[in-house]
Scaffold this motif. Structure first.
Motif, PDB file in Angstrom:
ATOM      1  N   TYR A 176      64.269   7.141   3.660  1.00 11.25           N
ATOM      2  CA  TYR A 176      64.626   7.760   4.942  1.00 11.25           C
ATOM      3  C   TYR A 176      63.815   7.202   6.098  1.00 11.25           C
ATOM      4  O   TYR A 176      63.929   7.665   7.225  1.00 11.25           O
ATOM      5  CB  TYR A 176      64.458   9.292   4.825  1.00 11.25           C
ATOM      6  N   TYR A 177      62.995   6.204   5.777  1.00  8.82           N
ATOM      7  CA  TYR A 177      62.062   5.646   6.769  1.00  8.82           C
ATOM      8  C   TYR A 177      62.796   5.148   8.012  1.00  8.82           C
ATOM      9  O   TYR A 177      62.456   5.511   9.140  1.00  8.82           O
ATOM     10  CB  TYR A 177      61.255   4.512   6.113  1.00  8.82           C
ATOM     11  N   ASP A 178      63.821   4.311   7.818  1.00  4.58           N
ATOM     12  CA  ASP A 178      64.509   3.726   8.986  1.00  4.58           C
ATOM     13  C   ASP A 178      65.220   4.794   9.805  1.00  4.58           C
ATOM     14  O   ASP A 178      65.297   4.703  11.023  1.00  4.58           O
ATOM     15  CB  ASP A 178      65.488   2.623   8.549  1.00  4.58           C
ATOM     16  N   ILE A 191      53.858  -8.762   3.383  1.00 10.47           N
ATOM     17  CA  ILE A 191      53.253  -8.179   2.174  1.00 10.47           C
ATOM     18  C   ILE A 191      53.388  -6.667   2.305  1.00 10.47           C
ATOM     19  O   ILE A 191      52.999  -6.090   3.325  1.00 10.47           O
ATOM     20  CB  ILE A 191      51.753  -8.547   2.067  1.00 10.47           C
ATOM     21  N   GLU A 192      53.921  -6.027   1.270  1.00 12.11           N
ATOM     22  CA  GLU A 192      54.170  -4.585   1.344  1.00 12.11           C
ATOM     23  C   GLU A 192      53.998  -3.987  -0.046  1.00 12.11           C
ATOM     24  O   GLU A 192      54.512  -4.519  -1.024  1.00 12.11           O
ATOM     25  CB  GLU A 192      55.591  -4.360   1.895  1.00 12.11           C
ATOM     26  N   ARG A 193      53.263  -2.859  -0.099  1.00 19.90           N
ATOM     27  CA  ARG A 193      52.962  -2.249  -1.392  1.00 19.90           C
ATOM     28  C   ARG A 193      54.171  -1.531  -2.016  1.00 19.90           C
ATOM     29  O   ARG A 193      54.315  -1.488  -3.230  1.00 19.90           O
ATOM     30  CB  ARG A 193      51.821  -1.247  -1.188  1.00 19.90           C
ATOM     31  N   ASP A 222      61.070   1.492  19.156  1.00 14.33           N
ATOM     32  CA  ASP A 222      61.582   0.291  19.827  1.00 14.33           C
ATOM     33  C   ASP A 222      60.907  -0.965  19.257  1.00 14.33           C
ATOM     34  O   ASP A 222      59.938  -1.484  19.813  1.00 14.33           O
ATOM     35  CB  ASP A 222      61.348   0.400  21.340  1.00 14.33           C
ATOM     36  N   TYR A 223      61.444  -1.448  18.147  1.00 13.41           N
ATOM     37  CA  TYR A 223      60.863  -2.623  17.479  1.00 13.41           C
ATOM     38  C   TYR A 223      61.004  -3.883  18.331  1.00 13.41           C
ATOM     39  O   TYR A 223      60.175  -4.780  18.251  1.00 13.41           O
ATOM     40  CB  TYR A 223      61.502  -2.828  16.104  1.00 13.41           C
ATOM     41  N   ASP A 224      62.058  -3.960  19.161  1.00 10.78           N
ATOM     42  CA  ASP A 224      62.214  -5.146  20.032  1.00 10.78           C
ATOM     43  C   ASP A 224      61.043  -5.214  21.010  1.00 10.78           C
ATOM     44  O   ASP A 224      60.419  -6.259  21.184  1.00 10.78           O
ATOM     45  CB  ASP A 224      63.524  -5.061  20.845  1.00 10.78           C
ATOM     46  N   LEU A 257      50.962  -7.680   7.205  1.00  9.95           N
ATOM     47  CA  LEU A 257      50.423  -6.772   6.186  1.00  9.95           C
ATOM     48  C   LEU A 257      51.045  -5.386   6.329  1.00  9.95           C
ATOM     49  O   LEU A 257      51.029  -4.812   7.415  1.00  9.95           O
ATOM     50  CB  LEU A 257      48.902  -6.645   6.343  1.00  9.95           C
ATOM     51  N   GLY A 258      51.587  -4.866   5.238  1.00 12.61           N
ATOM     52  CA  GLY A 258      52.261  -3.565   5.302  1.00 12.61           C
ATOM     53  C   GLY A 258      53.538  -3.699   6.101  1.00 12.61           C
ATOM     54  O   GLY A 258      53.776  -2.971   7.062  1.00 12.61           O
ATOM     55  N   ALA A 259      54.377  -4.642   5.676  1.00  8.42           N
ATOM     56  CA  ALA A 259      55.560  -5.029   6.471  1.00  8.42           C
ATOM     57  C   ALA A 259      56.659  -3.968   6.464  1.00  8.42           C
ATOM     58  O   ALA A 259      57.623  -4.074   7.232  1.00  8.42           O
ATOM     59  CB  ALA A 259      56.104  -6.356   5.952  1.00  8.42           C
TER      60      ALA A 259
HETATM   61  C1  LIG Z   1      53.882   3.474   8.886  1.00  6.00           C
HETATM   62  S1  LIG Z   1      54.438   2.254   7.757  1.00  6.00           S
HETATM   63  C2  LIG Z   1      54.598   0.811   8.801  1.00  6.00           C
HETATM   64  C3  LIG Z   1      55.595  -0.183   8.247  1.00  6.00           C
HETATM   65  C4  LIG Z   1      55.918  -1.344   9.198  1.00  6.00           C
HETATM   66  N1  LIG Z   1      54.734  -2.106   9.529  1.00  6.00           N
HETATM   67  C5  LIG Z   1      56.587  -0.826  10.455  1.00  6.00           C
HETATM   68  O1  LIG Z   1      56.054  -1.026  11.550  1.00  6.00           O
HETATM   69  O2  LIG Z   1      57.684  -0.236  10.343  1.00  6.00           O
HETATM   70  C6  LIG Z   1      52.981   1.876   6.813  1.00  6.00           C
HETATM   71  C7  LIG Z   1      53.271   0.865   5.707  1.00  6.00           C
HETATM   72  O3  LIG Z   1      52.053   0.380   5.159  1.00  6.00           O
HETATM   73  C8  LIG Z   1      52.242   0.212   3.764  1.00  6.00           C
HETATM   74  N2  LIG Z   1      50.915   0.184   3.143  1.00  6.00           N
HETATM   75  C9  LIG Z   1      49.957   1.134   3.198  1.00  6.00           C
HETATM   76  N3  LIG Z   1      48.880   0.755   2.503  1.00  6.00           N
HETATM   77  C10 LIG Z   1      49.155  -0.477   1.991  1.00  6.00           C
HETATM   78  C11 LIG Z   1      48.442  -1.387   1.168  1.00  6.00           C
HETATM   79  N4  LIG Z   1      47.197  -1.097   0.725  1.00  6.00           N
HETATM   80  N5  LIG Z   1      49.024  -2.559   0.839  1.00  6.00           N
HETATM   81  C12 LIG Z   1      50.287  -2.849   1.263  1.00  6.00           C
HETATM   82  N6  LIG Z   1      51.024  -2.018   2.042  1.00  6.00           N
HETATM   83  C13 LIG Z   1      50.464  -0.839   2.395  1.00  6.00           C
HETATM   84  C14 LIG Z   1      53.093   1.407   3.385  1.00  6.00           C
HETATM   85  O4  LIG Z   1      53.704   1.239   2.128  1.00  6.00           O
HETATM   86  C15 LIG Z   1      54.079   1.433   4.550  1.00  6.00           C
HETATM   87  O5  LIG Z   1      55.198   0.612   4.336  1.00  6.00           O
END
Ligand SMILES: C[S@@+](CC[C@H](N)C(=O)[O-])C[C@H]1O[C@@H](n2cnc3c(N)ncnc32)[C@H](O)[C@@H]1O
Length: 252
Positions: free
Chosen positions: A11-13, A66-68, A20-22, A45-47
Motif C-alpha cells: 500500500y506504500y505507493d 539497494i532495498e531490503r 511529489d517525486y518529480d 540506498l533504501g530505494a
Molecule cells: C520511507 S521508505 C523510502 C523509500 C524510498 N526511498 C522513497 O523515497 O519512496 C524507507 C525505505 O527504506 C528501506 N530500508 C530501511 N532500512 C533499510 C536497510 N537497512 N537496508 C535497506 N533498505 C532499508 C525500507 O525497506 C523502505 O523501503
C-alpha cells in the motif's frame, strides 16, 4: 524491525501518492549539479518502490537501487529503464563490485538505522562504494523539531478503484535514544468484496542533530559540505522535520 514494510509495501505507493517525486528528484539533481557536477552514476540506498531511481535514470544517471524489502524491489522492478537496476540488500552490508559518483538515501531511510553500529557500518559501506571525492546525499528526521513539535497521532485515508486504506500512526517517543517508534495500524477494505484486513507495523525512527551527523561523517571518512531543510533549502529550524545533508568522501 526487519519485517517492517513487508506488508506495508503493498500500500506504500497509494499512501504516498501525493508525494511529489518529480520535484524531489529535481531538488536532488540540483544538489548533484552543485556539489559533483560531472557525476554519472548513483547508488540509491533504501530505494523503496524505485520512484526516485526511475526519475534519476530519466535524467541520464545510471542508478543501482539497494532495498531490503523484496516486496518493494518486486514493485520497483516493474519500472522499465535500461539505466536502472534494483537489488535486494541491506544498506549496512551490501557489496557490489563497483564504485559510484553519488550515493543517495531519500525519505528518511537513514532514520531507520536506530543503532550507532548500523549507522557507522552504513557510512563506511557508502564510503567503500563511492569513487574518490564522491558525495553522499540523504535526509533525516531533525531532533530539534521532534522536541519542539512532538509527534502526534495522525490518520490518513486513501483509496483507489480497488481498496480503501485507513492508516493510523501512533508515535511513542524514547528521548534517551533519539528514537520515535511509529506504530502503524492499517485497515484495508476491498471495495469489490467488502472484505477487511488489518496490518500492524512498528517503524522505529531515529532523529539527528547536525553535530551528531558531523561526528558520524568525521568518524567514517567524510566531510560535511552542506546542510539545509529538505527541498525548501531553508536553514534548519525547530519547524524543520526533514534535514538534507551533503557529505563528501575524504580519501583516506
Ligand atoms: C520511507 S521508505 C523510502 C523509500 C524510498 N526511498 C522513497 O523515497 O519512496 C524507507 C525505505 O527504506 C528501506 N530500508 C530501511 N532500512 C533499510 C536497510 N537497512 N537496508 C535497506 N533498505 C532499508 C525500507 O525497506 C523502505 O523501503
Amino acid at each position: 524491525m526487519d519485517n517492517n514494510f513487508k506488508l506495508y509495501s503493498q500500500y506504500y505507493d497509494l499512501l504516498y501518492q501525493d508525494k511529489d517525486y518529480d520535484a524531489e528528484t529535481a531538488y536532488v539533481v540540483g544538489l548533484i549539479n552543485t556539489y559533483s557536477p560531472a557525476s554519472k552514476s548513483i547508488v540509491e540506498l533504501g530505494a523503496g518502490t524505485g520512484k526516485h531511481a526511475f526519475r534519476l535514470a530519466k535524467k541520464g544517471f545510471k542508478v543501482l537501487g539497494i532495498e531490503r524489502s523484496a516486496d518493494m524491489v518486486g514493485i520497483a522492478k516493474k519500472l522499465e529503464n535500461p539505466q536502472i537496476e534494483f537489488q535486494v540488500g541491506d544498506i549496512t552490508n551490501f557489496q557490489v563490485a563497483e564504485q559510484f559518483d553519488v550515493a543517495t538515501s531519500l525519505f528518511h531511510v537513514i532514520s531507520y538505522l536506530t543503532a550507532n553500529e548500523d549507522l557507522i557500518q552504513t557510512f563506511e559501506n557508502v564510503h567503500a562504494h563511492l569513487k574518490p571525492n564522491g558525495i553522499f546525499i540523504f535526509d533525516v528526521w531533525h531532533s530539534s523539531a521532534i522536541y519542539h513539535q512532538v509527534p502526534e497521532k495522525r490518520t490518513k485515508i486513501l483509496s483507489n478503484q480497488d481498496v480503501k486504506v485507513l492508516r493510523e500512526a501512533n508515535p511513542v517517543i524514547y528521548p534517551e535514544r533519539n528514537v520515535v517508534d511509529v506504530n502503524y495500524q492499517i485497515n484495508i477494505q476491498d471495495l469489490h468484496t467488502n472484505e477487511a484486513q488489518q496490518i500492524n507495523e512498528t517503524h522505529p525512527m531515529r532523529h539527528f542533530s547536525r553535530p551528531e551527523i558531523e561526528l558520524l561523517a568525521y568518524a567514517t571518512g567524510f566531510e560535511l559540505l552542506h546542510t539545509e531543510e529538505f527541498e525548501t533549502k531553508a536553514i534548519p529550524s525547530t519547524a524543520t522535520w526533514g534535514v538534507c545533508y551533503v557529505l563528501k568522501k575524504l580519501n583516506r
